[in-house]
Each structure stands twice: as structure tokens, then as C-alpha cells.
Design a protein around this motif. Structure first.
Motif, PDB file in Angstrom:
ATOM      1  N   GLY A 199      15.256  -1.141   5.482  1.00 43.86           N
ATOM      2  CA  GLY A 199      16.102   0.350   5.482  1.00 43.86           C
ATOM      3  C   GLY A 199      16.094   1.202   6.833  1.00 43.86           C
ATOM      4  N   ALA A 200      17.161   2.572   6.513  1.00 46.48           N
ATOM      5  CA  ALA A 200      16.903   3.535   7.164  1.00 46.48           C
ATOM      6  C   ALA A 200      15.945   3.885   7.607  1.00 46.48           C
ATOM      7  CB  ALA A 200      17.562   4.058   7.530  1.00 46.48           C
ATOM      8  N   GLN A 201      15.758   4.027   9.637  1.00 47.42           N
ATOM      9  CA  GLN A 201      14.018   4.667   9.175  1.00 47.42           C
ATOM     10  C   GLN A 201      12.773   3.533   8.875  1.00 47.42           C
ATOM     11  OE1 GLN A 201      14.689   5.867  12.762  1.00 47.42           O
ATOM     12  NE2 GLN A 201      16.155   5.218  12.329  1.00 47.42           N
ATOM     13  N   ARG A 202      12.660   3.231   8.005  1.00 46.76           N
ATOM     14  CA  ARG A 202      11.577   2.598   7.249  1.00 46.76           C
ATOM     15  C   ARG A 202      11.096   1.109   7.268  1.00 46.76           C
ATOM     16  NH1 ARG A 202      13.303   2.122   1.578  1.00 46.76           N
ATOM     17  NH2 ARG A 202      11.515   0.850   0.597  1.00 46.76           N
ATOM     18  N   TYR A 203       9.825   1.436   8.080  1.00 45.44           N
ATOM     19  CA  TYR A 203       8.804   0.575   9.290  1.00 45.44           C
ATOM     20  C   TYR A 203       7.508  -0.094   8.359  1.00 45.44           C
ATOM     21  CZ  TYR A 203      11.711   1.561  12.696  1.00 45.44           C
ATOM     22  OH  TYR A 203      13.186   1.734  13.141  1.00 45.44           O
ATOM     23  N   ALA A 204       7.542  -1.076   8.254  1.00 44.32           N
ATOM     24  CA  ALA A 204       5.822  -2.353   7.246  1.00 44.32           C
ATOM     25  C   ALA A 204       5.460  -2.629   7.896  1.00 44.32           C
ATOM     26  CB  ALA A 204       6.548  -2.514   6.429  1.00 44.32           C
ATOM     27  N   MET A 205       4.200  -3.018   8.078  1.00 41.17           N
ATOM     28  CA  MET A 205       3.298  -4.090   9.232  1.00 41.17           C
ATOM     29  C   MET A 205       2.776  -5.068   8.256  1.00 41.17           C
ATOM     30  SD  MET A 205       2.609  -4.952  12.697  1.00 41.17           S
ATOM     31  CE  MET A 205       2.489  -3.427  13.541  1.00 41.17           C
ATOM     32  N   LEU A 246       1.574  -0.255   4.848  1.00 39.67           N
ATOM     33  CA  LEU A 246       1.077  -1.747   5.573  1.00 39.67           C
ATOM     34  C   LEU A 246       0.898  -2.740   4.481  1.00 39.67           C
ATOM     35  CD1 LEU A 246      -2.699  -0.732   7.507  1.00 39.67           C
ATOM     36  CD2 LEU A 246      -0.784  -1.243   8.183  1.00 39.67           C
ATOM     37  N   LEU A 247       1.491  -4.524   4.388  1.00 43.57           N
ATOM     38  CA  LEU A 247       1.115  -5.264   3.948  1.00 43.57           C
ATOM     39  C   LEU A 247      -0.135  -6.314   4.107  1.00 43.57           C
ATOM     40  CD1 LEU A 247       5.281  -6.009   4.270  1.00 43.57           C
ATOM     41  CD2 LEU A 247       4.158  -4.602   2.040  1.00 43.57           C
ATOM     42  N   ILE A 248      -1.085  -6.141   3.256  1.00 42.68           N
ATOM     43  CA  ILE A 248      -2.339  -6.694   3.163  1.00 42.68           C
ATOM     44  C   ILE A 248      -1.663  -8.363   2.653  1.00 42.68           C
ATOM     45  CG2 ILE A 248      -4.604  -6.386   3.544  1.00 42.68           C
ATOM     46  CD1 ILE A 248      -3.445  -4.426   5.144  1.00 42.68           C
ATOM     47  N   ASP A 249      -2.232  -9.304   3.457  1.00 40.79           N
ATOM     48  CA  ASP A 249      -2.135 -10.142   3.549  1.00 40.79           C
ATOM     49  C   ASP A 249      -3.559 -10.382   2.445  1.00 40.79           C
ATOM     50  OD1 ASP A 249      -2.256 -13.517   2.333  1.00 40.79           O
ATOM     51  OD2 ASP A 249      -1.208 -13.585   4.429  1.00 40.79           O
ATOM     52  N   ARG A 250      -4.320 -10.963   1.299  1.00 38.64           N
ATOM     53  CA  ARG A 250      -5.015 -11.600   1.049  1.00 38.64           C
ATOM     54  C   ARG A 250      -6.341 -12.239   1.935  1.00 38.64           C
ATOM     55  NH1 ARG A 250      -3.449 -11.711  -5.393  1.00 38.64           N
ATOM     56  NH2 ARG A 250      -1.643 -12.496  -4.525  1.00 38.64           N
ATOM     57  N   ALA A 251      -5.397 -13.077   2.196  1.00 37.60           N
ATOM     58  CA  ALA A 251      -6.000 -14.185   2.531  1.00 37.60           C
ATOM     59  C   ALA A 251      -6.874 -13.702   4.115  1.00 37.60           C
ATOM     60  CB  ALA A 251      -5.349 -15.151   3.481  1.00 37.60           C
ATOM     61  N   VAL A 252      -6.253 -12.023   4.609  1.00 34.41           N
ATOM     62  CA  VAL A 252      -7.181 -11.551   5.389  1.00 34.41           C
ATOM     63  C   VAL A 252      -8.559 -11.166   5.812  1.00 34.41           C
ATOM     64  CG1 VAL A 252      -7.230  -9.457   6.739  1.00 34.41           C
ATOM     65  CG2 VAL A 252      -5.224 -11.108   7.548  1.00 34.41           C
ATOM     66  N   LEU A 253      -8.641 -10.898   3.928  1.00 29.28           N
ATOM     67  CA  LEU A 253      -9.942 -10.093   3.286  1.00 29.28           C
ATOM     68  C   LEU A 253     -11.319 -11.333   3.485  1.00 29.28           C
ATOM     69  CD1 LEU A 253      -8.731  -7.070   0.974  1.00 29.28           C
ATOM     70  CD2 LEU A 253      -9.114  -7.328   3.642  1.00 29.28           C
ATOM     71  N   THR A 254     -10.618 -11.987   3.266  1.00 31.92           N
ATOM     72  CA  THR A 254     -11.363 -13.722   3.105  1.00 31.92           C
ATOM     73  C   THR A 254     -12.130 -14.790   4.333  1.00 31.92           C
ATOM     74  OG1 THR A 254     -10.164 -14.772   2.986  1.00 31.92           O
ATOM     75  CG2 THR A 254     -10.458 -14.050   1.084  1.00 31.92           C
ATOM     76  N   CYS A 255     -11.932 -13.805   5.404  1.00 35.18           N
ATOM     77  CA  CYS A 255     -11.741 -14.744   6.630  1.00 35.18           C
ATOM     78  C   CYS A 255     -13.014 -13.962   7.141  1.00 35.18           C
ATOM     79  CB  CYS A 255     -11.372 -14.534   7.532  1.00 35.18           C
ATOM     80  SG  CYS A 255     -10.363 -12.815   8.418  1.00 35.18           S
ATOM     81  N   ASP A 256     -13.956 -14.655   8.092  1.00 33.35           N
ATOM     82  CA  ASP A 256     -15.202 -14.464   7.997  1.00 33.35           C
ATOM     83  C   ASP A 256     -15.660 -13.603   9.374  1.00 33.35           C
ATOM     84  OD1 ASP A 256     -16.844 -15.801   6.490  1.00 33.35           O
ATOM     85  OD2 ASP A 256     -17.430 -17.629   7.834  1.00 33.35           O
ATOM     86  N   PHE A 257     -14.811 -13.681  10.327  1.00 34.68           N
ATOM     87  CA  PHE A 257     -13.992 -12.441  11.287  1.00 34.68           C
ATOM     88  C   PHE A 257     -13.145 -12.331  11.722  1.00 34.68           C
ATOM     89  CE2 PHE A 257     -18.671 -13.404  11.886  1.00 34.68           C
ATOM     90  CZ  PHE A 257     -18.701 -12.940  12.639  1.00 34.68           C
ATOM     91  N   LEU A 258     -11.984 -11.412  11.564  1.00 32.26           N
ATOM     92  CA  LEU A 258     -10.926 -11.426  11.981  1.00 32.26           C
ATOM     93  C   LEU A 258     -10.366 -10.778  13.804  1.00 32.26           C
ATOM     94  CD1 LEU A 258      -8.397 -11.383  11.295  1.00 32.26           C
ATOM     95  CD2 LEU A 258      -7.833  -8.844  10.705  1.00 32.26           C
TER      96      LEU A 258
END
Length: 161
Positions: free
Chosen positions: A58-64, A116-128
């Protein structure tokens, strides 16, 4: 200090303030996954490469969207989460809103207005593995510390998928 340097400093300061162990390496600019893999091998970095997509909704709304290398965006799910179908923001928007270099979006340390849109898979990795901003730097952060890192972010956060 440039916006990119400020972003980097915010990331490093936050890790230090939270007492999160991490490894920072300096190397040639990483703007694609083949270079990232070469850097990972050369420095013996452990973990999975992050993938951060900067989205406009939309107008001036951002997400990562913060996910892992190789993951594909589920646009229908993103539309459900954000209320309307987002698009990948332009390079100019990425630079203006985050200070990041195109092809090297940092997942953390952004203005609170960016969701922030957080993929649950990120939280399961040993190291990011992720760049704190400058494409010449890579951070290796233990996956077990990512929940604390996320809790310290001022951004609204949504779980994805």
C-alpha cells in the motif's frame, strides 16, 4: 556516519547489549548466494544464509520478510497477513527506507514502522548468517539467540507462513 554504517552499528550494539555471542567477518561484497557460499567456506562460517525481502504494502507501508536462502515467498499468505497483496519494493525504496544496498537487505535494526515477517524456519536453524548492512560484512549468530534478538526489535512482528 552513513545510514548503512548506522544500521551496522545498531546491529552490532544490539548484539553486544544483549550479550549474544556472534562472529563478524569482513570479505569481498556479497550480493548473491554463490559469493555467500564461497565466503562461508573460506571463513568456516556455520549456519544458513538469511534471505530478506523488502516489501511495499500500500501507500508508504513497508515490511521485511525474513526467511532462509532458497525459500520462496507465498504471496497469498503475505496478502492474508498484511491485508493486501504486497510487492517487492524498488531499489530506491530499499535504500531510502533502510539504507541497505540492493541484493543485501539486512533483516534487523530498522525503523519501527517496518513490519517484520518472520519465517518460523529462521528460528530453527543452528546459526543464521546475515549482513548487518554493508555487503562486505557477515554476522554468524546462534539460532538459539534469535528469539531474544527479535524481542529486542521495536518493529511489529508477524509469524510467516
Amino acid at each position: 556516519m552513513t545510514p548503512l554504517q548506522q544500521l551496522c552499528q545498531r546491529n552490532l550494539d544490539l548484539l553486544q547489549r544483549l550479550g549474544i555471542s556472534h562472529r563478524l567477518v569482513e570479505h569481498e561484497p556479497v550480493l548473491d548466494y554463490p559469493t555467500a557460499h564461497a565466503v562461508r567456506q573460506r571463513f568456516g562460517l556455520r549456519g544458513v544464509e538469511s534471505k530478506s525481502l523488502f516489501l511495499r504494502n500500500g501507500a508508504q507501508r513497508y515490511a521485511m520478510l525474513i526467511t532462509l536462502e532458497g525459500a520462496r515467498a507465498d504471496w497469498a499468505r503475505l496478502k492474508t497477513l498484511l491485508g493486501s497483496r504486497p510487492r517487492i519494493a524498488s531499489d530506491e525504496e530499499l535504500i531510502e527506507q533502510t539504507g541497505c544496498v540492493p541484493m543485501c537487505a539486512c533483516p534487523f535494526g530498522h525503523d519501527a514502522s517496518i513490519t517484520l515477517l518472520i519465517d518460523r524456519a529462521v528460528l530453527t536453524c543452528d546459526f543464521l548468517l546475515y549482513s548487518p548492512g554493508p555487503p562486505e560484512l557477515t554476522l554468524e549468530v546462534p539460532g538459539g539467540e534469535l528469539s531474544r534478538l527479535l524481542k529486542a526489535q521495536p518493529n511489529a512482528q508477524l509469524e510467516y507462513p
